[in-house]
Design an enzyme around this catalytic site. Structure first.
Site, PDB file in Angstrom:
ATOM      1  N   ASP A   1       2.820  -4.521   7.996  1.00  0.00           N
ATOM      2  CA  ASP A   1       1.612  -3.718   7.828  1.00  0.00           C
ATOM      3  C   ASP A   1       0.427  -4.685   7.932  1.00  0.00           C
ATOM      4  OD1 ASP A   1      -0.652  -2.606   6.762  1.00  0.00           O
ATOM      5  OD2 ASP A   1       0.280  -1.874   4.926  1.00  0.00           O
TER       6      ASP A   1
ATOM      7  N   GLN B   1      -4.808  -5.120   6.800  1.00  0.00           N
ATOM      8  CA  GLN B   1      -5.820  -6.036   6.245  1.00  0.00           C
ATOM      9  C   GLN B   1      -5.831  -7.379   6.959  1.00  0.00           C
ATOM     10  OE1 GLN B   1      -8.108  -5.285   4.082  1.00  0.00           O
ATOM     11  NE2 GLN B   1      -7.332  -3.272   3.552  1.00  0.00           N
TER      12      GLN B   1
ATOM     13  N   HIS C   1       0.865  -1.180   0.000  1.00  0.00           N
ATOM     14  CA  HIS C   1       0.000   0.000   0.000  1.00  0.00           C
ATOM     15  C   HIS C   1       0.908   1.238   0.000  1.00  0.00           C
ATOM     16  CE1 HIS C   1      -2.844   2.926   1.777  1.00  0.00           C
ATOM     17  NE2 HIS C   1      -3.806   2.103   1.419  1.00  0.00           N
TER      18      HIS C   1
ATOM     19  N   LYS D   1     -10.705  -0.790  10.283  1.00  0.00           N
ATOM     20  CA  LYS D   1     -10.856  -1.990   9.440  1.00  0.00           C
ATOM     21  C   LYS D   1     -11.219  -3.203  10.282  1.00  0.00           C
ATOM     22  CE  LYS D   1      -7.523  -0.333   6.074  1.00  0.00           C
ATOM     23  NZ  LYS D   1      -8.214   0.092   4.862  1.00  0.00           N
TER      24      LYS D   1
ATOM     25  N   CYS E   1      -4.605   2.513  -3.716  1.00  0.00           N
ATOM     26  CA  CYS E   1      -3.339   2.975  -3.119  1.00  0.00           C
ATOM     27  C   CYS E   1      -2.215   1.974  -3.351  1.00  0.00           C
ATOM     28  CB  CYS E   1      -3.489   3.267  -1.621  1.00  0.00           C
ATOM     29  SG  CYS E   1      -4.594   4.615  -1.280  1.00  0.00           S
TER      30      CYS E   1
HETATM   31  N1  PMP Z   1      -1.957  -0.824   4.486  1.00  0.00           N
HETATM   32  C1  PMP Z   1      -2.933  -1.526   3.895  1.00  0.00           C
HETATM   33  C2  PMP Z   1      -2.630  -2.896   3.365  1.00  0.00           C
HETATM   34  C3  PMP Z   1      -4.209  -0.972   3.782  1.00  0.00           C
HETATM   35  O1  PMP Z   1      -5.189  -1.659   3.180  1.00  0.00           O
HETATM   36  C4  PMP Z   1      -4.454   0.322   4.288  1.00  0.00           C
HETATM   37  C5  PMP Z   1      -5.813   0.975   4.160  1.00  0.00           C
HETATM   38  N2  PMP Z   1      -6.386   0.866   2.905  1.00  0.00           N
HETATM   39  C6  PMP Z   1      -3.408   1.005   4.904  1.00  0.00           C
HETATM   40  C7  PMP Z   1      -2.184   0.395   4.984  1.00  0.00           C
HETATM   41  C8  PMP Z   1      -3.570   2.367   5.472  1.00  0.00           C
HETATM   42  O2  PMP Z   1      -4.448   2.347   6.546  1.00  0.00           O
HETATM   43  P1  PMP Z   1      -4.976   3.708   7.205  1.00  0.00           P
HETATM   44  O3  PMP Z   1      -5.502   4.525   6.061  1.00  0.00           O
HETATM   45  O4  PMP Z   1      -6.065   3.249   8.122  1.00  0.00           O
HETATM   46  O5  PMP Z   1      -3.824   4.337   7.890  1.00  0.00           O
END
Ligand code: PMP
Length: 417
Positions: A211, A214, A134, A237, A375
């Protein structure tokens, strides 16, 4: 996600309708159709107990935390610190003070980039990520590279959407100063072999940040079993509030890190000659924290831990299998991300219909999916794509909803014929 659909059929313990009843937002009409919410990978809905916990906190217990001597401040502090303890249990942290509150995964990764990594690296050093990260697990490292002269290196991903582990291993070396990898890919659904990645990285003395944005909603996360050094996830999430998240770090690493943000709460002594820092975890928590967010996240994790998590995982595996099968029946539809070990995310492209058009047509039918680059621009570029449509499933979704998704897609096809 250990349970298979067969195991689910064998246990069959999940009452999905009863579970759905706990989520108020699911019970509404969108454009004259019952809402079908297939966007939980972007943000999950929350059960009423979470909404109630936040409202109750504001109704009865709110005051600022830690410094107060009065009853409300004491109550707020207890709730806030009990929430931290709940998080520590949820990820099996060795100590509660290894849990740092952040705004979410993004802020947690930036904290590690600026506080752990930036003071330690320079030209010739490398940070190793993968193509399937991401942006929030790419850009913070790019900023550190600009600040220090270090280099960001990315391990390739196979056509099926798995990390090319042979290439990953070749990219590791004494120059690798940190490995940062997602536990579950938001764009592909792939569940990555994090324990193996940690083993390989540690053989080169490189710490590993995972990270877990998910993974936290789908897997039972155990940071000690994974062996990683940092783990980040977001409240929203995992059925909790937005604006709250977690950085877990090994105590030895956190202790050695300077503060990132300065302000109240993170200090021990302040004078104009200099200041000294508070102990963990407060050293990293400058300013008034998101107390209600922590309370809401604790309620969400408590709710999740009270479920039969094997049954939840089996239900999600069944939804993934049903969606994969149903969508594969469409001629011209290609699923992007076909790794054998996946969480309940299905990304796809459909003939040459633009993903945003698919998303808009589905919304007219009450079906909420996400469209775009998710993203993960470098990953989609690798697949020669600018966007995909992504349906992501949570514990409250049903096979019937996937059938409604398929019916809406069939309608989209007639409009573009
Ligand atoms: N890493 C992953 C794999 C994600 O799916 C996301 C959110 N789409 C993020 C990081 C970022 O999370 P946040 O916007 O809640 O900081």
């Amino acid at each position: 996600m250990s349970a298979t659909p067969e195991q689910f059929a064998a246990t069959g313990t999940l009452d999905v309708e009863a579970l759905r009843a706990e989520f108020p937002a699911l019970h509404q009409e969108i454009n004259g159709h019952p809402l079908i919410y297939l966007d939980s990978a972007a943000s999950a809905q929350r059960p009423a107990v979470v909404i109630d916990a936040i409202a109750d906190y504001y109704r009865h217990d709110h005051a600022n935390v830690h410094r107060g001597v009065h009853t409300l401040s004491d109550r707020a502090t207890r709730a806030f610190e009990a929430a931290r303890e709940r998080v520590a249990g949820f990820i099996n942290a060795a100590a509660t003070h290894e849990v740092i509150w952040t705004r979410g995964t993004t802020e947690a990764i930036n904290l590690v980039a600026q506080s752990h990594l930036r003071p330690r690296i320079g030209p010739g050093d490398e940070i190793l990520v993968t193509w399937m990260e991401h942006h929030s697990n790419i850009v913070p490292w790019q900023l550190v590279c600009e600040q220090t002269g270090a280099r960001l290196v990315a391990a390739p991903v196979t056509d099926a959407g798995e990390i090319d582990m042979a290439a990953f291993e070749r990219l590791l070396g004494p120059q690798t100063r940190l490995v940062a990898v997602n536990h579950v890919s938001n764009a592909l659904g792939t569940i990555n072999p994090v324990a193996r990645i940690v083993e390989l990285a540690h053989a080169h003395d490189a710490p590993v940040l995972v990270d877990g944005a998910q993974a936290a909603p789908h897997l039972q996360v155990d940071v000690q079993a994974l062996g990683c050094d940092f783990y980040a996830f977001s409240g929203h999430k995992v059925f909790g509030p937005t604006g709250i998240g977690v950085l877990w770090g090994r105590e030895t690493l956190l202790d050695a890190m300077p503060p990132w943000h300065g302000g109240g709460e993170m200090i021990r002594e302040v004078s104009f000659d200099g200041s000294t820092w508070n102990e963990l975890p407060f050293k990293f928590e400058a300013g008034t924290p998101h107390i209600a967010g922590a309370v809401g996240l604790a309620a969400a994790l408590e709710w999740l831990e009270h479920q039969d998590r094997t049954a939840l995982a089996a239900h999600e595996a069944d939804l993934l299998a049903h969606a994969t099968h149903t969508l594969s029946e469409f001629e011209g539809l290609r699923i992007v991300g076909t790794a054998p070990h996946k969480a309940s995310v299905v990304s796809f492209v459909f003939n040459d219909i633009h993903a945003h058009d698919i998303g808009t047509i589905l919304d007219h039918e009450g079906v909420a999916i996400r469209t775009g680059h998710h993203c993960t621009m470098p990953l989609l570029r690798h697949y020669g794509l600018a966007a995909t449509a992504r349906a992501s499933f949570s514990v409250y979704n049903t096979r019937a909803e996937i059938d409604r998704l398929a019916a809406a897609l069939a309608k989209a096809l007639t409009l573009f014929r």
